[in-house]
Motif scaffolding. Structure first.
Motif, PDB file in Angstrom:
ATOM      1  N   SER A  59       0.836  -1.202   0.000  1.00  0.00           N
ATOM      2  CA  SER A  59       0.000   0.000   0.000  1.00  0.00           C
ATOM      3  C   SER A  59       0.873   1.256   0.000  1.00  0.00           C
ATOM      4  O   SER A  59       1.743   1.408   0.872  1.00  0.00           O
ATOM      5  CB  SER A  59      -0.902   0.018   1.233  1.00  0.00           C
ATOM      6  N   PRO A  60       0.675   2.179  -0.952  1.00  0.00           N
ATOM      7  CA  PRO A  60       1.485   3.407  -0.975  1.00  0.00           C
ATOM      8  C   PRO A  60       1.248   4.271   0.259  1.00  0.00           C
ATOM      9  O   PRO A  60       2.159   4.974   0.708  1.00  0.00           O
ATOM     10  CB  PRO A  60       1.026   4.106  -2.255  1.00  0.00           C
ATOM     11  N   ARG A  61       0.042   4.240   0.804  1.00  0.00           N
ATOM     12  CA  ARG A  61      -0.233   5.040   2.008  1.00  0.00           C
ATOM     13  C   ARG A  61       0.529   4.482   3.205  1.00  0.00           C
ATOM     14  O   ARG A  61       1.016   5.243   4.044  1.00  0.00           O
ATOM     15  CB  ARG A  61      -1.744   5.098   2.261  1.00  0.00           C
ATOM     16  N   TRP A  62       0.650   3.161   3.310  1.00  0.00           N
ATOM     17  CA  TRP A  62       1.442   2.581   4.399  1.00  0.00           C
ATOM     18  C   TRP A  62       2.917   2.913   4.214  1.00  0.00           C
ATOM     19  O   TRP A  62       3.623   3.222   5.183  1.00  0.00           O
ATOM     20  CB  TRP A  62       1.246   1.063   4.453  1.00  0.00           C
ATOM     21  N   LEU A  63       3.403   2.852   2.984  1.00  0.00           N
ATOM     22  CA  LEU A  63       4.808   3.188   2.718  1.00  0.00           C
ATOM     23  C   LEU A  63       5.115   4.626   3.123  1.00  0.00           C
ATOM     24  O   LEU A  63       6.173   4.907   3.700  1.00  0.00           O
ATOM     25  CB  LEU A  63       5.121   2.983   1.229  1.00  0.00           C
ATOM     26  N   ALA A  64       4.190   5.526   2.835  1.00  0.00           N
ATOM     27  CA  ALA A  64       4.398   6.934   3.194  1.00  0.00           C
ATOM     28  C   ALA A  64       4.281   7.140   4.702  1.00  0.00           C
ATOM     29  O   ALA A  64       5.032   7.922   5.290  1.00  0.00           O
ATOM     30  CB  ALA A  64       3.374   7.806   2.467  1.00  0.00           C
TER      31      ALA A  64
END
Length: 450
Positions: A190-195
């Protein structure tokens, strides 16, 4: 086209956790009576250690599922879920006694509970706002598809096997569990988790671009970054999040007090009590799975078009009418086919309303920084209620008439209708960051949220 394929393949792989969820929770219905007779258990022992043990595992998995999602990522959590399903299927099929069986079912329950947290979060975080409803609802579609396959599998296995049929019913789940575990290794994080947790801007931007080719990535990432900056200042169990917490609790509570798990887990016993012959009981369960699948597809088609709230209105009214019909059929001692009809209508109401909406809605209403824990709270509430209902059902069926039981559920659905009318906000076609700003202003005024 490649970007579209990427997001669809990622959603498909993650949503297969729902197939295993549906299959695992319902496959036990075909093994219910044979296991109780084999190990000569009382109704209370059977309800506690056989029928509801997976649900207690589900409660633990749901309540704690937000922790690995938060710390280790959505994708890694989804992979571990597949391994839990695999171990449960093999352990249940080879169990030599009720306690080994119970432990195996508990392990499967951990997978179910964790998947009801991780999969909706993952799908909601990788999909664009205008498609999020139906793509998150694909998880629910896979749940009901798994339910249908479990009913069909139980029916077919019951035709060709005798004493060991229940072992095959439970063991066959190992095949889709292994396939799912391999597929999920190939999906992006998930890009939101990575950020949020890894501060991996470049990787997050790359995945956002891959999954949202037509979006303004700079603006989208700026909104995510703004949300991330608030994370260190926020505590989940605080006044700021009280409104989404109330929403998540109530929608999950009413989901189970519709009687849905009561019907899905104990359909054969309900139909027996309605007068169907023993040989017709498993076959009568199949229409439930078909109706569930068809109306879930309709709900998926409508959820981003008419919105979550309107589907909940339709479902609530359908609940009240169908449950009242089942109560009347038992009271009037109508023939079993009428009970099957009203139960099927109840399943249709659930599928197009709560079934389609619940996981999407809970995954939307919490901000990025606490979505893991908000999803755990909603899912945990759902499964605690489900476990309690499943535990006491054998005793309830032996104590109260079908008319009384279903009249109670109809009354609870009238209360759900009031909840939808007075409290539930509409969330369609809004990004997760837009919903965060709308539902969590600095000074929350419940009266202003429509």
């Amino acid at each position: 086209m490649q970007n579209k394929k990427s997001i669809l393949l990622s959603v498909l792989a993650a949503s297969l956790a729902g197939f295993l969820f549906g299959f695992d929770t319902i496959v036990i219905s075909g093994a219910d009576r044979p296991i109780q007779q084999l190990w000569e258990m009382s109704d209370l022992f059977h309800g506690t250690f056989i029928m509801s043990m997976a649900l207690w595992g589900t409660v633990v998995g749901a309540l704690l599922g937000g922790i690995p999602c938060d710390r280790f990522g959505r994708r890694n959590t989804l992979f571990v879920i597949g391994i839990l399903y695999l171990l449960s299927a093999l352990g249940s099929a080879m169990a030599t006694g009720p306690y080994i069986f119970s432990l195996s079912r508990f392990i499967g329950g951990l997978g179910v509970g964790a998947s009801s947290v991780a999969a909706p979060i993952y799908i909601s975080e990788i999909t664009p706002a205008n498609k999020r409803g139906r793509l998150v609802a694909s998880y629910q579609f896979n749940i009901v598809f798994g339910i249908l396959v479990a009913y069909l599998s139980n029916f077919l296995i019951g035709l060709y096997f005798e004493d060991a049929a229940w072992r095959w019913m439970l063991g066959v789940e190992a095949i889709p569990a292994a396939i799912y575990s391999l597929l999920v290794l190939g999906i992006p994080e998930s890009p939101r988790w990575l950020a949020l947790r890894k501060n991996a801007e470049q990787e997050a931007r790359m995945i956002l671009k891959q999954l949202n080719p037509q979006a303004n990535i700079d603006k989208l990432f700026a909104d995510i970054t703004s949300s991330v900056k608030k994370a260190s200042k926020e505590v989940f169990l605080s006044k700021k999040f009280s409104f989404p917490i109330i929403l998540a609790f109530l929608i999950a509570f009413f989901n189970q007090f519709s009687g849905i798990n009561f019907v899905l887990y104990y359909a054969p016993r309900i139909f027996e009590q309605a007068g169907l012959a023993a040989g017709e009981v498993l076959g009568a369960s199949v229409p439930i799975g078909i109706v569930n699948l068809c109306f879930t597809l309709l709900g998926m088609y409508l959820i981003d078009r008419v919105g979550r709230k309107k589907l909940m209105y339709v479902g609530s009214i359908g609940y009240i009418l169908s449950l009242s019909g089942v109560a009347w059929a038992f009271f009037a001692e109508a023939e079993g086919g009428i009970v099957v009809f009203f139960v099927s209508a109840f399943i249709a109401a659930h599928a197009i309303g709560q079934g389609t909406v619940i996981w999407t809605f809970i995954s939307e209403i919490f901000p990025n920084s606490v979505r893991d824990y908000g999803m755990s709270l909603g899912s945990g509430t759902h499964w605690i209620c489900a476990a309690l209902i499943t535990l006491i059902t054998p005793t309830v069926l032996g104590t109260f008439s079908g008319a009384t039981i279903f009249a109670f559920f109809a009354g609870m659905m009238f209360l759900q209708l009031l909840f939808v009318w007075k409290l539930m906000p509409e969330t369609k076609n809004k990004t997760l960051e837009e919903l965060e700003n709308e539902l969590l202003p600095e000074d929350v005024d419940f009266a202003e949220i429509e």
